[in-house]
Design an enzyme around this catalytic site. Structure first.
Site, mmCIF file in Angstrom:
data_model
loop_
_atom_site.group_PDB
_atom_site.id
_atom_site.type_symbol
_atom_site.label_atom_id
_atom_site.label_comp_id
_atom_site.label_asym_id
_atom_site.label_seq_id
_atom_site.Cartn_x
_atom_site.Cartn_y
_atom_site.Cartn_z
ATOM 1 C CB ILE D 127 -0.968 0.038 1.203
ATOM 2 C CG1 ILE D 127 -0.233 0.103 2.541
ATOM 3 C CG2 ILE D 127 -1.923 -1.147 1.177
ATOM 4 C CD1 ILE D 127 -1.134 0.495 3.700
ATOM 5 C CG ASP D 128 3.746 1.464 2.777
ATOM 6 O OD1 ASP D 128 2.824 2.076 3.343
ATOM 7 O OD2 ASP D 128 4.296 0.473 3.266
ATOM 8 C CG MET D 170 -0.604 2.977 7.532
ATOM 9 S SD MET D 170 -0.935 1.224 7.282
ATOM 10 C CE MET D 170 -1.205 0.677 8.989
ATOM 11 C CG HIS D 262 -4.248 -2.984 10.686
ATOM 12 N ND1 HIS D 262 -3.417 -2.276 11.518
ATOM 13 C CD2 HIS D 262 -3.648 -4.181 10.495
ATOM 14 C CE1 HIS D 262 -2.381 -3.014 11.832
ATOM 15 N NE2 HIS D 262 -2.494 -4.171 11.237
ATOM 16 C CB ILE D 263 -9.614 0.598 7.725
ATOM 17 C CG1 ILE D 263 -9.221 2.055 7.965
ATOM 18 C CG2 ILE D 263 -10.284 0.049 8.966
ATOM 19 C CD1 ILE D 263 -10.428 2.961 8.162
ATOM 20 C CD GLN D 264 -4.078 4.127 5.815
ATOM 21 O OE1 GLN D 264 -3.388 4.837 5.110
ATOM 22 N NE2 GLN D 264 -3.807 3.959 7.096
ATOM 23 N NE ARG D 265 -1.320 -3.004 6.663
ATOM 24 C CZ ARG D 265 -0.326 -2.752 5.782
ATOM 25 N NH1 ARG D 265 -0.266 -3.407 4.645
ATOM 26 N NH2 ARG D 265 0.611 -1.884 6.052
#
Lengths: 332, 332, 332, 332
Positions: D127-128, D170, D262-265
């Site tokens: 995601i980064d 993140m 964590h909801i970003q991943r």
């Protein structure tokens, strides 16, 4: 106890959530065992089924459709239907059968319970929300949500292009999806089967709306019809296409129709539908343990209650005048 | 009639939909005129307001927040508060005031109506759903939807990484968001203020869940607390962080906390909230015309009714045992 | 500088984001002033316009449609078109004109710049993604997202009912939406205008898919056609309906068509489209200050570059064989 | 050929889509067989694996997480790591290994290929978005979408309550999520690790924003830091909390922080991520058949190419000055 499960009629979001809740509670609290019939009543008639355990239902809460499959098979359409249902229940050693369906599927369950003494409990599901004696059916909130999101998207085209946009939604003999999605989506007209419409009045909304702001959005249930019964829809696909063409012809404003179709019944259920489906499942297995045959779980406010299946399917639940009048505030 | 409007307390999705419905119906059906007060009771106390017409509310149905602004100002916190409210209503020539808010904002309206004879009508809104005598408040379904979507996203991390995931949701003194979102999101534990929790029992869910399948998700309301009152949360940000750390320490399983915060109260309202907000608005202006002062519009099943404001705010609505027991079926 | 802006052709998500970025950067960094023409080239031809400042564009980033309105008016369709465009630019004192549009709107800008010396800069937008020399056009990612979400919803019906589902998407002369959404949605067949299809081969996918798992989903671009040119579509609404009927007739499997229509071009833009639109806007005002007339901003990888408008509109960008072969891996 | 697969590092949306595409194309076009290693490099080191066929990957396209599990195990952290990897590949009869991961997982693959002659091919996911030599990594678009949707929701609270809202996203050592989501979400400030920030300047954006319209939203990457290195973050959870507190203290405006975590991943991948993941999978199995060991599939514009793994992981890809300057147009 040993319990059978089936899902009948058109699929809709939340069916798996019902099944999961039934199995989780039955196994954990009562040590029940379960049999899942394939493709609705067809699976019972021909004894097409499989054992159903907790691992089978794991992870199914958010999934649309039904892991059991569905069909429109009617067990009463054949003379020996009730006998075959009884035979399957006996050969499988079942103490009860949880029937998850709409008016037709539940109607068969009502007859089998009341007239043939078979141990059926019902759970109401249908995007159309037309089962009586319950505030809502499983699947309805998701259908309304899909329809509303569509109307939201169409507003921008209506604004930018000055085009009348007609949205055809489902609903069988009742106008629930149109009524709710029309109110939630800010429709400038909502046409439902309960109240045949006057085409001239619809055109006057269109004309007045253009005067006040931008182009109107008209939501029409697929079984809505004009009051003038001499009108013929002709060879077009449906009421939406017809209405768009008539509005264009009569008002001179360009119009386009969008037919939502199957997307209203697919995909992950909304949180409301998951909550309703899960609670219906929990209460349905309780009803089986209470041997409440011929009953259906139903929502009344925030409580899950039981009603007679026969009452729930006696007539489709329709939109009454006072509710429709709320929509009318926003017409034109 | 000439009617004032205010929105008080925390913002939530659906406020604009209430305002729009009030104004649309009032202007069209009754020829009413409207005044919108800025920032809740503050606007009334200092007479900060503006005329509100149909063009002001056009297009606001899907928008979160409130076009009137909001605040937590309490008109009863100062001795001359009621007199100042009365003065503003008189100087503006208002026949009634529609107060859209949660327990505190509506509590002030109840006192002003019952004890000071001021013409207030209430509309319940709060993501916490803790106003009594109504099935739901405006904003709750959207908050549950945001929380459930978050839980859905976290399931994949729980599956892939074998990490316990703790989700902290809002709820003030009641556990409604946690209860609904926990059921809809398939949580393996739900902790709410109504029932102080036993940390050992929470840890046993975690352990048993790891045995059966993948990592558990625990939903915790921000005011849930352990039954053991000697426990201190320490310097962490909140109960979610604390719980994650305790679970990790006691079970040896890695744990992470997610704090939802303000995203639960923002964004476009769900179709259910738009439908509820619109209907509440339509019925609120009816209540004004009926001079039903001291009343609040409320949802009962699918009907909008009226209840006494004083009854609605007497005590927060909480989650009863039988409802929480439904969640417990899925713990562990 | 003093700069004009117009949006032409069909509306699509992200237009407002372009306008907002142009105005924000122009005003802040250069002290520019702006004029917004209404309804595309029509506004220029008849000089229907208004000043455009930062407050006009505030809050428009997430909004679909276009605050300027749009039309399909072609300034070259009339002999004095170019002269009228010049006259408007002069009377408004404009140094440059930013033209946001698809192939036709940008094609006019190319001619006006190259043949008539008018100071035009282009920004490519269209859900069809058929403008050449840019990786993507504004609006395309949103259309693909809407189409993919629809396919996701249809999978559950395909699974539960064993029905072939045909999804008709837009695309004009190219198959970009079908190609991307087909790959992202897991379609079992994708038919695009670039490669006329063999109906027997489509039917063989359907048959083999039923053998392997559940019912197939076939995505068809609205201008896809069978290779057999003697075939007539008949009186049905479009290729989707026709294809569904033919599949049902030839394979014996029940089939249903869903026509997405306008919902592909409405609603809030995806983050990708907002990002692209914003960057295109920032670079377009830079191009104006560089007097890069006859140029279009374009995406190449993650960089925004400039290309000749004439090259961008010389021929529609189409899906090449190797890209389509990637889709074919998943057919059947 | 016989091919191994692993997913390493943090999970992210789109991993299953890569695996599915590899297996579908390998089996259908080449008759390959596959072995899936559990939990990244750990599964290779201890030979924890299972055969992987087409039925194992069916239906996984839209599912977040990874069916193979993941871990941060580093095969180079132990002296005999490379030998154990070689032993497992040999005992399993593998001709190649497809390594799906971020910088650390791919860095190990680069060493194993270049220094130990092991047959590794890489697929970039994180995601980064910090893997070099590729426009995007799998999972990034979904993370940006989640972050942008969150910012959208917070705008309404910012508007209604006049509160500064800080959103912590993140990004590890780079600011990609913050940069994209900040641009797409209309943030009034974006702080990233590449450019240490001046707290006074951030406060001046806040103050000027309040003057111009409503409350600002500031997006901060979790590793962004103030330029003044004497500053200490103290005992708070992270930079977001700290920043909110400092803004409140210095400007006098109330501020709140939201930490996405964590909801970003998690959750279903966006269409863009599914498209990218699927294409990466198709090209990765091609690379294996070309014995392109030590290579990684990469996106360049709309083409999938191959780059050296060693080049891709040599240094994290960071946001350059000119890109960040695009964000700065909207600050304050």
């Amino acid at each position: 106890m040993r319990v059978g499960l089936l899902t009948g009629g058109s699929d809709c979001p939340g069916l798996n959530a019902v099944i999961r809740a039934v199995v989780r509670k039955g196994v954990q609290d009562h040590g029940d065992t379960f049999v899942g019939f394939r493709d609705g009543w067809r699976g019972v008639l021909v004894d097409d089924a499989a054992e159903l355990g907790i691992t089978d239902v794991r992870g199914t809460l958010p999934r649309g459709g039904t892991i059991l499959g569905s069909s429109r098979t009617d067990p009463l359409a054949q003379a020996d239907g009730p006998a075959r249902v009884r035979a399957t229940l006996e050969s499988r050693g079942l103490d009860g059968l949880i029937v998850i369906g709409g008016i037709h599927t539940l109607g068969a369950a009502a007859s089998l319970a009341d007239e043939h003494g078979l141990p059926c409990v019902g759970v109401p599901k249908t995007i159309d929300n037309d089962v009586s004696r319950t505030d809502y059916t499983v699947g309805f909130d998701t259908a309304v949500t899909v329809a509303t999101e569509t109307i939201d998207r169409l507003h921008t085209t209506a604004e930018s292009h000055k085009r009348v946009l007609v949205v055809e939604v489902m609903g069988r003999e009742s106008g629930w999806i149109a009524t709710y999605a029309g109110l939630a989506g800010g429709a400038n007209g909502v046409l439902i089967p309960e109240y045949p419409f006057d085409l001239e009045r619809v055109c006057s909304w269109v004309t007045s709306r253009f005067g006040a702001s931008y182009a109107p959005i008209v939501v029409v249930a697929d079984n809505a019809r004009p009051a003038d019964t001499t009108v013929r829809l002709g060879g077009l696909s449906g009421i939406g296409e017809w209405l768009g063409r008539e509005i264009e012809r009569r008002t001179g404003h360009e119009a386009r129709a969008t037919v939502l179709g199957h997307i209203q019944r697919g995909g992950t259920p909304t949180p409301f539908d998951r909550w309703l489906a899960t609670r219906f499942g929990l209460h349905a297995i309780d009803a089986v343990h209470d041997r409440a045959w011929g009953r259906m779980v139903a929502l009344r406010g925030t409580e899950v209650t039981r009603v007679r299946l026969a009452d729930a399917v006696a007539a489709p639940k329709t939109v009454d005048r006072s509710r429709y009048a709320e929509n009318e505030v926003f017409f034109g």
